[in-house]
Design an enzyme around this catalytic site. Structure first.
Site, mmCIF file in Angstrom:
data_model
loop_
_atom_site.group_PDB
_atom_site.id
_atom_site.type_symbol
_atom_site.label_atom_id
_atom_site.label_comp_id
_atom_site.label_asym_id
_atom_site.label_seq_id
_atom_site.Cartn_x
_atom_site.Cartn_y
_atom_site.Cartn_z
ATOM 1 N N LYS A 95 0.859 -1.179 0.000
ATOM 2 C CA LYS A 95 0.000 0.000 0.000
ATOM 3 C C LYS A 95 0.896 1.230 0.000
ATOM 4 O O LYS A 95 2.063 1.176 0.424
ATOM 5 C CB LYS A 95 -0.890 0.021 1.252
ATOM 6 C CG LYS A 95 -2.163 0.827 1.083
ATOM 7 C CD LYS A 95 -3.228 0.067 0.320
ATOM 8 C CE LYS A 95 -4.555 0.812 0.327
ATOM 9 N NZ LYS A 95 -5.617 0.041 -0.337
ATOM 10 N N GLY A 195 -22.124 5.460 4.114
ATOM 11 C CA GLY A 195 -21.145 5.849 3.110
ATOM 12 C C GLY A 195 -21.603 5.453 1.727
ATOM 13 O O GLY A 195 -21.607 4.265 1.400
ATOM 14 N N VAL A 196 -22.026 6.435 0.931
ATOM 15 C CA VAL A 196 -22.522 6.127 -0.420
ATOM 16 C C VAL A 196 -21.687 6.873 -1.460
ATOM 17 O O VAL A 196 -22.199 7.515 -2.367
ATOM 18 C CB VAL A 196 -24.029 6.441 -0.569
ATOM 19 C CG1 VAL A 196 -24.857 5.393 0.122
ATOM 20 C CG2 VAL A 196 -24.378 7.832 -0.034
ATOM 21 N N LYS A 198 -18.034 6.174 -3.861
ATOM 22 C CA LYS A 198 -17.772 5.386 -5.063
ATOM 23 C C LYS A 198 -18.313 3.965 -4.963
ATOM 24 O O LYS A 198 -18.931 3.452 -5.887
ATOM 25 C CB LYS A 198 -16.265 5.358 -5.340
ATOM 26 C CG LYS A 198 -15.691 6.681 -5.794
ATOM 27 C CD LYS A 198 -14.303 6.543 -6.379
ATOM 28 C CE LYS A 198 -13.259 6.196 -5.365
ATOM 29 N NZ LYS A 198 -11.877 6.200 -5.916
#
Length: 379
Positions: A95, A195-196, A198
């Protein structure tokens, strides 16, 4: 690789100053990237290459401190090793984080400087999109780097990986629903999506198509408005409605809770008030600390481990390494249903939480396949 079970994506308590060697003791390599000319300050963490080169996204975020950025990149890269292993990919875990506000700091010059740093790792780490970065950004990175996935369709890439991330979460939710209620269908179930953005937006679409009632919330009001507009009812009640906060969402009578924003969403307090029988969402590192998984188990809540169900995006960008085919990637992402089912069955058989079961299955593959791979490569 750790021989002692510790849920992937959970970080032990730490002092004010992070000891990189202590916190990253499992990691193979941590690289600090600094380019004063462009303002680039980045960290690349490679957790494991036991199964193949490390692959993981680049998070662009205004961390409060360098210590916070270090802790996050170490945490996230470890999770990527487990995610790739459990998904059956021949990839390791890595990452990267870029420190700064993408709205003001991001530039073509900075992204290209970052690409040169990734190129210097000579293929040990492949980068892709994450929070704060997009396919268009990867196109800039790729002008300086050969080890980039998640590029735009116009440049031969896989495009937005949130599409298959959401699809994989939906498949994992179907498996969790089957474990909880004996049916893979979400029809008639109430699903709360926190959480809406991506991923959450695409997940809502799958849920509505399956006949679920969906309650949403997001700190970004336009994201909520967009989802409500997409699912406005012609006649009768709308399949999607919104509440003002996550606290309000948790107070709803839910069947399924889907955390799809940032991590640490599952705290002791959340578990205490949660009405849902199933927890399955797209957010990474959902468990606030080791032990939350046991609290969920004690309450009879079926937890689908985050890195198990949200692997669809990784599957999508990994497919790009073979010459991207959306149909092939979608078929591979559909297997997340089988993987989640196997995790839940293993947990029940071994008398442990699904989080521990997922870790064990991932660690087993990294150990067994990684050992054989090492023999063939002369390690």
């Amino acid at each position: 690789m750790s021989a002692t079970p510790r849920t992937a994506g959970t970080t032990p308590p730490r002092s004010a100053a992070v000891d990189v060697f202590e916190l990253g003791a499992e990691h193979e390599q941590v690289v600090f990237c600094n380019d004063p000319a462009t303002g680039l300050r980045a960290i690349v963490a490679i957790h494991s290459t036991a199964l193949g080169p490390a692959l993981g996204g680049t998070r662009f975020h205004p961390y409060a401190s360098t210590d916070d950025a270090i802790a996050d990149v170490l945490d996230l890269s470890r999770g990527m090793s487990y995610k790739a292993a459990l998904a059956g990919l021949d990839l390791g875990g890595g990452k990267a984080v870029i420190i700064g506000d993408p709205a003001t700091t991001k530039s073509e010059a900075l992204l290209r400087a970052y690409g040169r740093f990734v190129q210097s790792l000579a293929g040990r780490y492949y980068t892709a999109c994450d929070v704060g970065t997009y396919s268009e950004d990867m196109d800039h990175v790729a002008r300086e780097c050969s080890f980039v996935t998640g590029r735009t369709l116009a440049h031969g890439g896989a495009g937005d990986s949130s599409v298959l991330t959401a699809y994989g979460v939906f498949q994992g939710m179907r498996a969790a629903a089957e474990h909880a209620w004996g049916s893979t269908s979400l029809e008639g179930r109430t699903v709360g999506v926190a959480g809406v953005g991506k991923v959450g937006r695409h997940l809502v679409r799958h849920l509505v198509s399956d006949g679920a009632r969906v309650v949403v919330t997001d700190v970004h009001a336009p994201a909520v408005e967009r989802v409500l507009a997409e699912h406005a009812a012609g006649t009768g009640p709308a399949p999607v409605r919104a509440v003002g906060s996550t606290a309000e969402l948790l107070g709803e009578p839910l069947d399924v809770y889907a955390p799809c924003a940032l991590g640490r969403a599952l705290t002791d307090d959340v578990v205490d008030v949660l009405s849902a029988r199933v927890v399955c969402g797209a957010a990474n590192n959902q468990l606030a600390h080791p032990g939350v998984d046991k609290a969920l188990l004690d309450r009879g809540i079926v937890y689908a481990p985050d890195y198990c169900v949200n692997a669809g995006g990784l599957v999508q960008v990994a497919d790009e390494l073979e010459g991207f085919s959306f149909d092939r990637a979608e078929q591979r992402a559909a297997r997340i249903y089988d993987t989640t089912r196997a995790v839940l069955e293993t947990a029940a058989a071994e008398g442990v939480s699904p989080a521990v079961a997922a870790d064990r299955l991932a660690e087993r593959r990294m150990r067994d396949v990684g050992r054989l791979r090492g023999i063939w490569l002369g390690r």
